[in-house]
Design a protein around this motif. Structure first.
Motif, mmCIF file in Angstrom:
data_model
loop_
_atom_site.group_PDB
_atom_site.id
_atom_site.type_symbol
_atom_site.label_atom_id
_atom_site.label_comp_id
_atom_site.label_asym_id
_atom_site.label_seq_id
_atom_site.Cartn_x
_atom_site.Cartn_y
_atom_site.Cartn_z
ATOM 1 N N HIS A 190 -3.447 0.802 -13.139
ATOM 2 C CA HIS A 190 -3.437 0.129 -12.160
ATOM 3 C C HIS A 190 -2.421 -0.756 -13.281
ATOM 4 C CE1 HIS A 190 -3.715 -4.517 -9.910
ATOM 5 N NE2 HIS A 190 -2.282 -3.948 -9.544
ATOM 6 N N ASP A 198 1.611 -2.126 -6.732
ATOM 7 C CA ASP A 198 2.629 -2.412 -5.862
ATOM 8 C C ASP A 198 4.003 -1.554 -4.801
ATOM 9 O OD1 ASP A 198 1.778 -5.022 -6.712
ATOM 10 O OD2 ASP A 198 3.038 -6.176 -7.116
ATOM 11 N N ILE A 199 3.572 -0.559 -5.056
ATOM 12 C CA ILE A 199 4.305 0.798 -4.000
ATOM 13 C C ILE A 199 4.332 0.112 -2.853
ATOM 14 C CG2 ILE A 199 4.484 3.003 -3.686
ATOM 15 C CD1 ILE A 199 3.422 4.106 -6.469
ATOM 16 N N LYS A 229 -10.301 4.871 -13.268
ATOM 17 C CA LYS A 229 -9.565 3.425 -12.804
ATOM 18 C C LYS A 229 -9.126 2.191 -13.351
ATOM 19 C CE LYS A 229 -7.598 0.988 -8.520
ATOM 20 N NZ LYS A 229 -7.710 -0.159 -8.821
ATOM 21 N N ASN A 276 -0.308 3.251 -10.371
ATOM 22 C CA ASN A 276 -1.354 2.109 -9.352
ATOM 23 C C ASN A 276 -0.728 1.228 -9.131
ATOM 24 O OD1 ASN A 276 -3.598 -0.001 -8.637
ATOM 25 N ND2 ASN A 276 -2.576 1.268 -7.239
ATOM 26 N N PRO A 336 -9.330 2.741 -3.505
ATOM 27 C CA PRO A 336 -10.417 1.068 -3.120
ATOM 28 C C PRO A 336 -10.154 0.118 -2.683
ATOM 29 C CG PRO A 336 -10.340 1.797 -5.652
ATOM 30 C CD PRO A 336 -9.132 2.802 -4.770
ATOM 31 N N MET A 337 -10.270 -0.402 -1.690
ATOM 32 C CA MET A 337 -9.611 -1.806 -1.717
ATOM 33 C C MET A 337 -11.450 -2.567 -0.729
ATOM 34 S SD MET A 337 -6.501 -3.045 -1.105
ATOM 35 C CE MET A 337 -5.918 -1.551 0.744
ATOM 36 N N GLU A 338 -12.266 -3.396 -1.517
ATOM 37 C CA GLU A 338 -13.328 -4.013 -0.824
ATOM 38 C C GLU A 338 -13.412 -4.547 0.261
ATOM 39 O OE1 GLU A 338 -16.242 -3.174 -2.336
ATOM 40 O OE2 GLU A 338 -17.364 -5.230 -1.215
ATOM 41 N N ASN A 387 -14.707 2.230 -12.141
ATOM 42 C CA ASN A 387 -14.099 1.209 -11.999
ATOM 43 C C ASN A 387 -14.103 0.482 -13.477
ATOM 44 O OD1 ASN A 387 -13.646 -2.009 -11.376
ATOM 45 N ND2 ASN A 387 -14.018 -1.083 -9.483
ATOM 46 N N TYR A 430 -2.653 -8.599 5.868
ATOM 47 C CA TYR A 430 -1.373 -7.400 5.533
ATOM 48 C C TYR A 430 -0.530 -6.359 6.792
ATOM 49 C CZ TYR A 430 -4.282 -7.837 0.923
ATOM 50 O OH TYR A 430 -4.524 -7.923 0.081
ATOM 51 N N LEU A 442 -12.154 -3.852 2.722
ATOM 52 C CA LEU A 442 -11.622 -3.018 3.906
ATOM 53 C C LEU A 442 -10.852 -1.227 3.859
ATOM 54 C CD1 LEU A 442 -8.182 -5.076 1.909
ATOM 55 C CD2 LEU A 442 -9.157 -5.150 4.318
ATOM 56 N N ILE A 483 -2.114 4.421 -4.132
ATOM 57 C CA ILE A 483 -1.291 3.442 -2.548
ATOM 58 C C ILE A 483 -2.605 1.875 -1.746
ATOM 59 C CG2 ILE A 483 0.076 2.173 -0.735
ATOM 60 C CD1 ILE A 483 1.664 4.967 -1.714
ATOM 61 N N GLY A 484 -2.707 0.629 -2.192
ATOM 62 C CA GLY A 484 -3.528 0.043 -1.806
ATOM 63 C C GLY A 484 -3.069 -1.048 -0.514
ATOM 64 N N ARG A 485 -2.882 -2.670 -1.527
ATOM 65 C CA ARG A 485 -2.286 -3.066 0.100
ATOM 66 C C ARG A 485 -0.997 -2.698 1.311
ATOM 67 N NH1 ARG A 485 -1.791 -7.180 -3.986
ATOM 68 N NH2 ARG A 485 -1.003 -5.547 -5.120
ATOM 69 N N TYR A 519 -3.513 -10.237 -9.866
ATOM 70 C CA TYR A 519 -3.002 -8.795 -8.463
ATOM 71 C C TYR A 519 -1.322 -10.213 -8.421
ATOM 72 C CZ TYR A 519 -6.824 -6.709 -7.395
ATOM 73 O OH TYR A 519 -7.891 -6.561 -7.186
ATOM 74 N N GLN A 536 -15.596 6.072 -5.753
ATOM 75 C CA GLN A 536 -15.815 5.040 -6.570
ATOM 76 C C GLN A 536 -17.488 4.029 -7.252
ATOM 77 O OE1 GLN A 536 -13.757 1.000 -8.052
ATOM 78 N NE2 GLN A 536 -12.414 2.471 -8.510
HETATM 79 C C1 LIG Z 1 -9.179 -7.201 -1.349
HETATM 80 C C2 LIG Z 1 -9.269 -6.276 -2.080
HETATM 81 C C3 LIG Z 1 -10.467 -4.975 -2.748
HETATM 82 C C4 LIG Z 1 -10.064 -4.218 -4.318
HETATM 83 N N1 LIG Z 1 -11.525 -3.304 -4.297
HETATM 84 C C5 LIG Z 1 -11.007 -2.761 -4.977
HETATM 85 C C6 LIG Z 1 -12.234 -1.351 -5.776
HETATM 86 O O1 LIG Z 1 -13.206 -1.785 -5.180
HETATM 87 N N2 LIG Z 1 -12.058 -1.235 -7.105
HETATM 88 C C7 LIG Z 1 -10.870 -0.756 -7.221
HETATM 89 O O2 LIG Z 1 -10.991 -0.021 -8.377
HETATM 90 N N3 LIG Z 1 -10.185 -1.848 -7.134
HETATM 91 C C8 LIG Z 1 -9.572 -2.924 -6.040
HETATM 92 N N4 LIG Z 1 -8.987 -3.024 -5.670
HETATM 93 C C9 LIG Z 1 -7.669 -3.052 -6.480
HETATM 94 C C10 LIG Z 1 -6.974 -1.954 -5.764
HETATM 95 O O3 LIG Z 1 -7.496 -0.562 -5.410
HETATM 96 C C11 LIG Z 1 -5.571 -1.608 -6.322
HETATM 97 O O4 LIG Z 1 -5.456 -1.391 -7.267
HETATM 98 C C12 LIG Z 1 -4.692 -2.958 -6.190
HETATM 99 O O5 LIG Z 1 -4.556 -3.624 -4.859
HETATM 100 C C13 LIG Z 1 -3.117 -2.893 -6.588
HETATM 101 O O6 LIG Z 1 -2.735 -1.819 -6.362
HETATM 102 P P1 LIG Z 1 -1.472 -1.706 -4.531
HETATM 103 O O7 LIG Z 1 -0.249 -2.794 -4.965
HETATM 104 O O8 LIG Z 1 -1.073 -0.427 -4.219
HETATM 105 O O9 LIG Z 1 -2.548 -2.676 -3.410
HETATM 106 C C14 LIG Z 1 -9.111 -4.064 -4.343
HETATM 107 C C15 LIG Z 1 -7.534 -5.138 -4.215
HETATM 108 C C16 LIG Z 1 -7.999 -5.875 -3.372
HETATM 109 C C17 LIG Z 1 -6.440 -6.184 -2.928
#
Ligand SMILES: Cc1cc2nc3c(=O)[nH]c(=O)nc-3n(C[C@H](O)[C@H](O)[C@H](O)COP(=O)(O)O)c2cc1C
Length: 323
Positions: free
Chosen positions: A163, A196-197, A134, A194, A7-9, A91, A274, A11, A218-220, A171, A64
């Motif tokens: 995470h 940095d993959i 999470k 979770n 989940p990424m707010e 969350n 990104y 994005l 996987i997020g970013r 982060y 979520q």
């Molecule tokens: C811009 C942004 C928005 C995010 N929004 C959420 C969210 O809504 N809920 C959540 O559990 N984590 C959120 N995260 C965290 C990511 O889900 C993830 O845990 C974090 O980026 C680490 O994983 P990654 O290295 O694969 O990105 C957000 C991260 C970023 C960068």
């Protein structure tokens, strides 16, 4: 092992999710950015645009929720079950002060006793939907995770996605993988990793060394290289044409959703932070792109990037920041 999209707010909402599924696929579960259930036990129209089963058709989606109040969590979880969802995620990882200040997200991790009470209420009666969590490893130090494990272990949490950072890491730096691995044998429920993959080789390494994990989230990197899931399953890497078409589709959808191309350019820049990591060179072009507010300048810069810069096979790790 499942591969899930974090989940990424702002994005990975409905626009990104649908287009990602259409263009690249390979995701076993898409986790939505968080929804905050209100006192009023009904999702708003805006929330329903993200949650409606029609909009999410064909994808395996896990909504979520951000909640501290068990009653609010419960009405929302039950409503999600009625909408056809089989899992809801809580969350406990958001580090933003506006959230943690209200005792939500990572803020909840400071109060393991309150968290226990929350779960006691949530799991007091059988639910029509699985509840996954999470979490981070703690607020300030990773030693806090032992107390949190004792809470999590007492409840029928369907999956604990970790995470592997504490709140005060935000982060930055590297994930605390050793702490994660030490905790793993103590956790009775399925666990996901979770943090940095960003390379297919990292996915393979986790799959080889820790097949007991339920999932990798996987997020970013899914924004930087949206084909990462497909590649991990033996599919083709993203081509330049594909990335350009994906960008254009996202932009068209956001323009339609926002009703304003100016706001769309601002929004697309969040993706470029990104996405630029998939291109070789072009520092000056990206600087200009991230600065411009002018729509036609933006469009010609995107065109120049797409037609002149070579695509990398794997993204550069440009979003990493030291502690
Ligand atoms: C811009 C942004 C928005 C995010 N929004 C959420 C969210 O809504 N809920 C959540 O559990 N984590 C959120 N995260 C965290 C990511 O889900 C993830 O845990 C974090 O980026 C680490 O994983 P990654 O290295 O694969 O990105 C957000 C991260 C970023 C960068």
């Amino acid at each position: 092992m499942l591969l899930t999209l974090a989940p990424m707010e702002s994005l990975t909402g409905i626009v990104f999710r649908r287009r990602h599924h259409e263009f690249f696929g390979g995701v076993d579960r898409y986790y939505t950015p968080f929804f905050t259930p209100t006192v009023e036990p009904e999702f708003t129209e805006r929330q329903m645009r993200e949650l409606s089963p029609e909009a999410n058709r064909g994808m395996n989606v896990v909504p979520q929720l951000m909640a501290k109040d068990a009653d609010r969590f419960l009405w929302a979880a039950k409503r999600l079950a009625e909408l056809g969802y089989s899992e809801v995620n809580l969350n406990l990882g958001c580090p933003m002060g506006t959230v943690t200040g209200k005792g939500k997200g990572c803020g909840f991790l400071r109060h393991p006793d309150e968290l226990r009470e929350f779960f006691e209420s949530v799991f007091a009666e059988p639910l029509p939907i699985a509840v996954s969590v999470k979490t981070r490893l703690g607020w300030n130090t990773e030693e806090e995770f032992d107390d949190l494990i004792r809470v999590y272990a007492d409840f029928p949490i369907s999956e604990l996605i970790i995470h592997a950072r504490v709140r005060n890491d935000f982060y930055k730096g590297d994930p605390r993988t050793e702490c994660f691995l030490r905790a793993l044998p103590k956790l009775p429920m399925p666990v996901g990793f979770n943090g940095d993959i960003h390379l297919v080789s990292q996915i393979s390494e986790w799959e080889k060394t820790h097949p007991e994990l339920q999932s990798l989230m996987i997020g970013r990197a899914s924004v930087a290289n949206p084909a990462i899931f497909r590649e991990a399953r033996g599919g083709a890497p993203a081509s330049g044409e594909e990335l350009a078409a994906f960008h254009d589709a996202l932009m068209a959808d956001y323009a339609a959703a926002f009703g304003s191309i100016g706001n769309t350019v601002g929004h697309m820049k969040q993706y470029w932070f990104y996405m630029k990591n998939m291109f070789e060179g072009g520092e000056k072009l990206f600087k200009q792109l991230l600065k411009t507010k002018n729509v036609s300048d933006y469009e010609s810069l995107v065109q120049e990037i797409a037609t002149t810069l070579p695509i990398r096979t794997e993204p550069a790790y440009g979003w990493w920041k030291p502690v």
